[in-house]
Each structure stands twice: as C-alpha cells, then as structure tokens.
Design an enzyme around this catalytic site. Structure first.
Site, PDB file in Angstrom:
ATOM      1  N   HIS A   1       0.803  -1.217   0.000  1.00 58.65           N
ATOM      2  CA  HIS A   1       0.000   0.000   0.000  1.00 58.65           C
ATOM      3  C   HIS A   1       0.839   1.273   0.000  1.00 58.65           C
ATOM      4  CE1 HIS A   1      -3.580  -2.471   1.021  1.00 58.65           C
ATOM      5  NE2 HIS A   1      -4.236  -1.456   0.508  1.00 58.65           N
ATOM      6  N   GLY A   2       1.970   1.262   0.667  1.00 58.04           N
ATOM      7  CA  GLY A   2       2.759   2.481   0.675  1.00 58.04           C
ATOM      8  C   GLY A   2       3.794   2.527   1.771  1.00 58.04           C
TER       9      GLY A   2
END
Length: 509
Positions: free
Chosen positions: A363-364
């Site tokens: 996701h990041g």
C-alpha cells in the site's frame, strides 16, 4: 488534453487528476463494446486493442510518460526472467524486484508529499504488481508436478509460455490497468479466446458472449456514479482528517465515536465508486462471467473487487475482510500466505502477520498503513478465537431454527466488526504517526481495548472456560468450521460467495 478537463474539475469541485481518472473509467464502457466486436478468431487484434487504449490513457490523457516507461520495464523484466529462468527462486526474485520497485515509488510519493488526489505511477503499479507476481507463480506452478498443486494453482498454472504480445495485452488490459481489477493470465486468455463462454444459454448475435452483459455492466456504472456522488457531496466534510482538528477534540467521547463511523463510511465510498466502475467496464469486455442461475440468467460476479453491502452490514469480521479489495485478497493468499508456509504445515499466526505486512508494504511507505495492518493481524487472531470458542455456544442444535440468542450474537458481532473496522482504518487515511495516534487517542483507544481485551481473556484462561461450557452444553465442534480463521487471507475452503451466487451453475472446465 488538460484544457478539456479543467472546466469540469472546477464545476464538480474535484482535482483535475480525479476528473481524468473517472473519465478514463467511463470511456472504458463504450470501448468494452468495441473490444467484444473484435473477432475472437483474431486474438492478436484484441491484445493490440488493450495496448492501444492503455497508451491513450497514459500519454495524452494522464501525461504519465515516465511512469508508463517504468511499468513497461517491470513488464519486460518479469517476462524475460520468467521465460529464461528455471530456478525455484524465480517467483521470489520477481516478487522482491517488482514489490521493491513499487516501494521505491511509494517513498518518492512521500518525499514529494503527493496527496491522494494526485494521479501518479503508484496506483497503476500496485495493480501491475499483483498481476506480474501472480504470473511468476503461475509459471512456476506450470513447471511443477500436478499432484503437488492445489485446485487454484492447477487451474491458473501457465504451461505454455505466452508470446510477448499476449503478455503485453494481459499486463495492459485496459478496464483494470489504472485501478484494477487484477486478473490471472489464464483468465485473460480465456476472455480473449472466449473460452469462458461455453455454458449453454442465450447468446448475443450468434457469438459465444452470453446475454445480459450490458444490463449488469451499466447497472454497475450507475451504482459507481452514485457512490461517487455521495463522496463528492459528503466526503469533503466527513472524513478522518476531521479527527485531528480542535473541533473534534471538543466533542463528547460518544459523539466522536459516532462521527468516526460516519467518516469511515464516507471515506469508503470513493473506493466503492472506482472499483464498481471498473467492474462494470470489465463486464462489458466479457470478464467476470460466472455462469447461469437456475432460471437461465447470466451472472457476472467474477470481476468484483468489493461488495459494499456486506462491508457496511457484515455478519462478522472475516466476511467483512473477504468482501473488501477481493482481488488483493486472492493475490495475498496465493502469492504470500500459502507461499511462506513451510510445506506440510498449516498457515498460522506468523503466516497471517507476514501477509498483513506485505499488504502494508504494497500500500505504501506511510506509517499509517503499518499501524492499520499490524493491528489487523491481532484482530484476525481475536476474531478467530471468538469464532472457535464463543460462537459454538450460540449455535442452535442441528435441524433447529435460529434462536433469539443467536440473532443477538450475530447483531453484536456485526456492530463490533464495523466499529472496529472504522477504528482500525483511521491510520490508513491519516497516514502520519502523529495524526494516527491523535485519532486513536480521541476515540479513547476503544479498538485496542476491544481487541486487546479479547486476546487477554482467551489467553488468560478464557479458552479453557469456553471449552468447558461447550462440553457442558454438548457442543460438537465441526472441523471445517473450527479451522476457519476469521479474517485470515481467504482460501477455497473458507471463501464465502456473495448471497445468491452459490446457486449459480458454473461454466464447464
């Protein structure tokens, strides 16, 4: 092409990147009807069509020239490594390389402080990461003995290596190239060659394509636009960022908790919108066909990435998670959860934690993702213990109708799952450590208390007490139900289809 989108962005109060993205998703609908009119006897034309549409998206519409070149680099590396490497480490090399490249771009996004409204390479790269790493495992499974494969691995394995054109068409499948849905290579080839449409039934224009595709696809478009409208109207003033404002801190605790539920729902509508829009566009190309109902009506649930009603009204936390970002769930199950589990052993707590960690990494780089998914691992453990130890106490005897106490248990479970979701999801949107901790603190840490309290209860002797009560009541645990880990990455044995889909007649293999 910015001049075409600036007036519209100003009219709806959205960023130009958001307007461009939604425009691409809507353009995919008429293009889907064009795609199915390309004869299946000319699959190369269908591959070229996917590539051409993707190029239009990335270049004139989105202006992502360097971003596309990065994606192309990942595609080519995956293709040639998978083709020429016979090592058992090949899938892991591709997994680490592709996911590492994605994280590199996530870090750049953090450094330059891009907002979630900014459309840049990490969005399409997240989808491509799922497709490329899954393809690597499919190729490896195709080289293994069939007796060593489970049902999913056998069905999705790649035994005939594709041409570069086929692989590019798969990687750049236009309805899902920007935000998903992801799909496996075997499903893409079945779509292109129309091998998925062999079930007897009504067809359109003498083709294999079943009737009902447009009805379902355009209904998804209307639904997606409705969710988008809700987000545009209410999302601006009802989101998790309000939780760190002085005004929110001045409200009573119960009001803050109730507002958090509203913020969670409003935040999710933007995901419902884009995923439902891409699902509809995919259906118009023929992807997502799942057979016929007994009445002969075609069903199209295979492209679904989210089931909003199940998420907003969940029966338990497992069903909730199974209905959110469903394609990512499959990817995590097949490329992480199963693969990190030693041969001959059953996936356990550490398999779940590694899977949630990979999901956060995917996701990041912001700390908020890791706070959410780290707690997610503990939530699944607590939910599993509830299902194993407490739920059997409320189940009616075989052949008996559902009791009032079982209905109350279900209601409490649904409400608990939803309020815990809205609590644990706040760092996912707030992103920073400071804002995430502030948000949780202003909610009185109620999610940690519920989950932590549950774990303490079970590990401090609650499990023994519950088993004693089960024995006293004559509860007989069913092995399949006992082995169902609530919230863990879904398997073929535990996956629950949306209501009504269990009656669908699947297409023959």
């Amino acid at each position: 092409m910015d001049a075409l989108f600036v007036p519209l962005a100003g009219a709806v109060g959205a960023s130009i990147d958001q307007v461009k993205l939604i425009s691409c998703l809507l353009i995919a609908y008429p293009l889907g009807s064009v795609f199915v009119r390309i004869p299946a006897s000319k699959p190369n034309l269908r591959h070229l069509f996917n590539i051409a549409v993707a190029l239009v998206y990335f270049f004139p519409m989105l202006g992502m020239y360097t971003g596309f070149l990065q994606l192309l680099g990942d595609i080519l590396v995956t293709y040639f490594v998978a083709r020429f490497s016979s090592s058992s480490k090949m899938p892991w090399f591709i997994f680490v390389f592709i996911l590492g490249h994605l994280m590199f771009n996530h870090i750049i996004r953090v450094i330059y402080e891009f907002s979630y409204e900014t459309m840049e390479v990490t969005g399409p790269q997240m989808v491509l990461t799922m497709k490329l790493t899954t393809f690597a495992w499919n190729v490896w499974d195709g080289r293994r003995d069939e007796k060593d494969l489970d049902k999913w691995q056998l069905e999705k394995s790649v035994r005939e290596f594709p041409s570069l054109l086929e692989f590019l068409g798969y990687s750049l499948y236009f309805p899902g190239v920007l935000v998903g849905p992801s799909l496996e290579f075997s499903d893409y080839m079945n779509l292109v060659n129309e091998r998925a449409f062999t079930t007897p039934g009504k067809h359109q224009g003498g083709r294999r394509l079943p009737a009902g595709r447009k009805r379902v696809g355009y209904r998804k478009m209307v639904t997606g636009l409705a969710f988008l409208g809700v987000f545009v109207v209410f999302g601006g003033s009802n989101n998790y960022s309000v939780m760190v404002t002085p005004w929110f801190g001045e409200q009573t605790w119960i009001k803050r908790v109730l507002l958090a539920q509203l913020y969670g729902t409003c935040e999710r509508t933007k995901y419902y919108a884009v995923w439902t829009l891409t699902e509809g566009a995919s259906i118009l190309t023929g992807y997502g066909f799942t057979g016929y109902t007994p009445s002969g009506q075609s069903t199209w649930t295979g492209a679904a990435n989210v089931i909003p009603m199940v998420i907003e009204f969940p029966s338990n936390f497992k069903v909730l998670l199974d209905s959110w970002n469903m394609k990512a769930n499959v990817w995590l199950r097949e490329c992480v959860y199963k693969r990190v589990t030693p041969k001959g052993q059953k996936p356990g707590f550490w398999s779940s934690m590694l899977t949630f960690g990979t999901s956060a990494f995917w996701h990041g780089a912001q700390i908020g993702y890791y706070l959410t998914f780290l707690m997610g691992g503990f939530i699944t453990s607590a939910a599993r213990l509830v299902r194993l130890n407490i739920r059997p106490l409320f189940l009616p005897a075989d052949g008996q109708p559902t009791t009032t106490t079982k209905r109350i248990y279900d209601l409490v479970g649904s409400l608990t799952a939803l309020v815990v979701l809205n609590y644990v999801a706040s760092p996912f949107m707030l992103l920073t450590w400071s804002d995430s901790i502030t948000g949780w603190m202003r909610l009185g840490w109620y999610g940690h208390i519920i989950v932590g309290g549950g774990l303490v209860f079970f590990y401090a002797g609650g499990t023994k007490v519950c088993r004693g009560l089960q024995k006293k009541q004559g509860v007989e645990m069913k092995k399949k139900e006992a082995g169902s880990a609530v919230g863990t990455p879904v398997t073929e044995k535990t996956f629950q289809l949306p209501p009504g889909i269990d009656k669908v007649i699947p297409p023959p293999k």
